[in-house]
Design a protein around this motif. Structure first.
Motif, PDB file in Angstrom:
ATOM      1  N   GLY A   9       4.079  -7.116  -5.140  1.00 37.83           N
ATOM      2  CA  GLY A   9       3.492  -7.035  -4.206  1.00 37.83           C
ATOM      3  C   GLY A   9       4.453  -7.719  -2.614  1.00 37.83           C
ATOM      4  N   GLY A  10       3.977  -7.498  -1.594  1.00 42.15           N
ATOM      5  CA  GLY A  10       4.957  -7.605  -0.663  1.00 42.15           C
ATOM      6  C   GLY A  10       5.688  -9.287  -0.545  1.00 42.15           C
ATOM      7  N   ARG A  11       5.224  -9.971  -1.119  1.00 37.85           N
ATOM      8  CA  ARG A  11       6.152 -11.619  -1.837  1.00 37.85           C
ATOM      9  C   ARG A  11       7.678 -10.863  -2.318  1.00 37.85           C
ATOM     10  NH1 ARG A  11       2.164 -15.119  -4.492  1.00 37.85           N
ATOM     11  NH2 ARG A  11       1.972 -13.481  -5.994  1.00 37.85           N
ATOM     12  N   GLU A  12       7.169  -9.767  -3.340  1.00 39.09           N
ATOM     13  CA  GLU A  12       8.323  -9.770  -3.968  1.00 39.09           C
ATOM     14  C   GLU A  12       9.413  -9.119  -3.195  1.00 39.09           C
ATOM     15  OE1 GLU A  12       4.795  -9.703  -5.156  1.00 39.09           O
ATOM     16  OE2 GLU A  12       5.262 -11.609  -6.328  1.00 39.09           O
ATOM     17  N   ARG A 295       3.757 -21.110  -6.232  1.00 36.86           N
ATOM     18  CA  ARG A 295       4.065 -20.310  -6.158  1.00 36.86           C
ATOM     19  C   ARG A 295       4.442 -19.728  -4.758  1.00 36.86           C
ATOM     20  NH1 ARG A 295       0.188 -17.733  -4.268  1.00 36.86           N
ATOM     21  NH2 ARG A 295      -1.338 -17.906  -4.737  1.00 36.86           N
ATOM     22  N   PHE A 296       5.072 -19.055  -4.452  1.00 41.54           N
ATOM     23  CA  PHE A 296       5.581 -18.488  -3.069  1.00 41.54           C
ATOM     24  C   PHE A 296       4.202 -17.691  -2.458  1.00 41.54           C
ATOM     25  CE2 PHE A 296       9.770 -18.343  -3.378  1.00 41.54           C
ATOM     26  CZ  PHE A 296      10.434 -18.961  -2.371  1.00 41.54           C
ATOM     27  N   GLY A 297       3.263 -17.723  -1.199  1.00 40.76           N
ATOM     28  CA  GLY A 297       2.199 -17.252  -0.809  1.00 40.76           C
ATOM     29  C   GLY A 297       2.784 -16.118  -0.013  1.00 40.76           C
ATOM     30  N   ASP A 298       0.984 -15.497  -0.939  1.00 46.99           N
ATOM     31  CA  ASP A 298       1.890 -14.187  -0.267  1.00 46.99           C
ATOM     32  C   ASP A 298       0.545 -13.890   0.898  1.00 46.99           C
ATOM     33  OD1 ASP A 298       1.450 -11.545   0.371  1.00 46.99           O
ATOM     34  OD2 ASP A 298       2.493 -10.495  -1.339  1.00 46.99           O
ATOM     35  N   ASP A 368      14.816  -5.991  14.703  1.00 49.94           N
ATOM     36  CA  ASP A 368      13.830  -7.499  14.704  1.00 49.94           C
ATOM     37  C   ASP A 368      12.870  -6.938  13.311  1.00 49.94           C
ATOM     38  OD1 ASP A 368      15.705  -9.018  15.626  1.00 49.94           O
ATOM     39  OD2 ASP A 368      14.917  -8.942  17.245  1.00 49.94           O
ATOM     40  N   VAL A 369      12.613  -5.660  12.601  1.00 47.29           N
ATOM     41  CA  VAL A 369      11.414  -5.665  12.259  1.00 47.29           C
ATOM     42  C   VAL A 369      11.534  -5.066  10.760  1.00 47.29           C
ATOM     43  CG1 VAL A 369       9.452  -3.957  11.855  1.00 47.29           C
ATOM     44  CG2 VAL A 369       9.795  -4.869  14.860  1.00 47.29           C
ATOM     45  N   LYS A 370      10.936  -5.429   9.703  1.00 51.97           N
ATOM     46  CA  LYS A 370      11.409  -5.187   8.502  1.00 51.97           C
ATOM     47  C   LYS A 370       9.673  -4.692   7.792  1.00 51.97           C
ATOM     48  CE  LYS A 370      12.533  -5.046   4.560  1.00 51.97           C
ATOM     49  NZ  LYS A 370      13.281  -3.544   3.518  1.00 51.97           N
ATOM     50  N   VAL A 371       9.619  -3.990   7.610  1.00 44.14           N
ATOM     51  CA  VAL A 371       8.272  -3.398   6.630  1.00 44.14           C
ATOM     52  C   VAL A 371       8.367  -3.522   4.972  1.00 44.14           C
ATOM     53  CG1 VAL A 371       6.077  -1.365   6.096  1.00 44.14           C
ATOM     54  CG2 VAL A 371       7.773  -1.893   8.890  1.00 44.14           C
ATOM     55  N   PHE A 372       7.373  -4.883   5.149  1.00 41.83           N
ATOM     56  CA  PHE A 372       7.216  -5.111   3.231  1.00 41.83           C
ATOM     57  C   PHE A 372       6.461  -4.716   2.831  1.00 41.83           C
ATOM     58  CE2 PHE A 372       9.701  -9.169   5.694  1.00 41.83           C
ATOM     59  CZ  PHE A 372      10.434  -9.068   4.316  1.00 41.83           C
TER      60      PHE A 372
END
Ligand code: AMP
Ligand code: GLY
Length: 434
Positions: A9-12, A295-298, A368-372
């Motif tokens: 997912g985006g988290r990963e 776990r980390f939230g997504d 300053d943008v990152k597209v996960f």
């Protein structure tokens, strides 16, 4: 060192992006990953599912993986950490027993009560009859406000919780969990707890079982549509820091929520190692724990890691080797970050896949943008949609509104058939004068 990240997912993607920046990391594998993870430096996707514990274990042994990082809850609840540790492989996450903080709401509530951590009063039931009798006895009139929440004990992908307004809501939730068994075994016990009013916040900590590193507070946006209406989702956006939790309250949360929880788990001989994520309701009586995740939230992970300036590998590695006390606390970019989730038409209901995504490079070129990536796949030269939550467009800004503007500027660059997002991510912060 070689590192393996588990999940898709985006988290990963955020974990992989940040780990790829560490000088300690040689090769970086992601199982199974998505179209975004494989684009990161040194990273490579491996076609193994997050639930395939024997396959992942064999891969880690063959490839001399020195640290495995688990994203989602399912492999944690199934004992992946225990399996890796038996083979003397370092892995970031809690044991199966400690993961019960998330995988069993009954275990979690009993521990919270025993550790005197502020949470809703509750009762545990093993049968629909007993639970229904409780509701009918306590609320003899169907007219009155029934201020309860009914929860299935086990993992139910966020669908096992019903916040009730009246008696019918409560009786129907009991029926779905304990008679119709909509959540299978997850519903063999159920909880009825006091309903709180207030605003929610997510506060995450990293712990090695003794030392606790509390991360900046976040806010998720779980309902599908603007203004917090519509069906529940995995999370349509998040931002950090959330001014709802000021530094004083964050200190209180650490002292009265994380410290007693971590100590109680240690005393119970199941030290919790990895992430301790408190889903909190900030009530007039102060913060109360609604649930723990391990776990980390997504999508909370995306704005958090966008702001992390120190080396993520060092933090995770120190946790696994119980050396968290020895490393300096993480450094954070003082600028807030906002993550807007772009989803497929129909999500969180059914949706189609395979739509080509345009404009990713344009969005990524903004400062300053990152597209996960979350639900994406590569088909030849094209990147196509492959899930409900497709992208987590994340931006930093000098203020929360500036980060929000920048994130939506990037969102406007990206197109596919049926793409949509919430337009109000982070607006809850506005009332704090941000
Ligand atoms: P949980 O999975 O336990 O966090 O519950 C999912 C969602 O249900 C939370 O994010 C809240 O919005 C809501 N919820 C859970 N417990 C309560 C409660 N005691 N009072 C009010 N809302 C709750
Ligand atoms: N964002 C909510 C969760 O990860 O559970």
């Amino acid at each position: 060192m070689n590192v393996l990240v588990i999940g898709s997912g985006g988290r990963e993607h955020a974990l992989v992006w940040k780990l790829a920046q560490s000088p300690h990391v040689d090769r970086l594998w992601v199982a199974p990953g998505n179209a975004g993870t494989e684009r990161e430096a040194r990273a490579e996707n491996v076609p193994l599912k997050a639930e395939d514990i024997p396959g992942l274990l064999a891969f880690a042994k063959e490839n001399r993986v020195g640290l495995t990082v688990v994203g989602p809850e399912a492999p944690l609840a199934a004992g992946i950490v225990d399996a890796f540790q038996e083979s003397k492989l370092a892995i970031f996450g809690p044991s199966r027993a400690a993961a019960r903080l998330e995988s069993s709401k009954v275990f979690c509530k009993n521990l919270l009560r025993q550790a005197d951590v502020p949470t809703a009063d509750y009762h545990v039931f093993h049968s629909a009859d007993d639970a229904e009798r409780f509701i009918r006895d306590r609320y003899p009139s169907s007219e009155e406000d029934v201020a309860v929440v009914v929860k299935a004990d086990g993992l139910a992908a966020g669908k096992g919780v019903t916040v009730c307004r009246n008696r019918r809501d409560a009786l129907e939730a009991i029926d779905r969990i304990a008679r119709r068994k909509e959540f299978g075994e997850a519903g063999s016990q159920l909880i009825i707890e006091e309903r709180f009013d207030g605003e929610e916040a997510s506060v995450l900590a990293i712990t090695d079982g003794r030392t606790i590193v509390t991360l900046p507070p976040c806010q998720d946006h779980k309902p599908a549509y603007d203004g917090d209406v519509g069906p529940n989702t995995g999370g349509m956006g998040a931002y950090s820091p959330a001014p709802l939790v000021d530094p004083e309250m964050l200190g209180w949360i650490e002292e009265h929520i994380f410290v007693p929880t971590v100590h109680a788990m240690k005393r119970g001989r199941h030290p919790v190692r990895g992430v301790l994520y408190a889903g909190l309701m900030i009530t007039h009586q102060g913060p109360k724990v609604l649930e723990y995740n391990v776990r980390f939230g997504d999508p909370e992970c995306q704005p958090l890691l966008m702001r992390l300036q120190s080396d993520l590998f060092e933090l995770l590695d120190a946790t696994v080797h119980e050396r968290l006390e020895e490393i300096s606390p993480p450094r954070w970019d003082p600028r807030p970050a906002v993550c807007v989730v772009m989803a497929s038409e129909g999500y969180p209901g059914s949706y189609t896949k395979g739509h080509p995504i345009r404009g990713l490079d344009e969005a990524a070129a903004l400062p300053d943008v990152k597209v996960f990536h979350a639900g994406t796949a590569r088909e030849g030269d094209e990147i196509v949609t492959a899930g409900g939550r497709v992208l987590g467009v994340t931006a930093l800004g000098d203020t929360i509104p500036a980060a929000k503007r920048r994130a939506y500027e990037a969102v406007r660059c990206i197109r596919w058939e049926g793409a949509w997002c919430r337009k109000d991510i982070s607006d809850k912060a506005l009332k704090y004068g941000e």
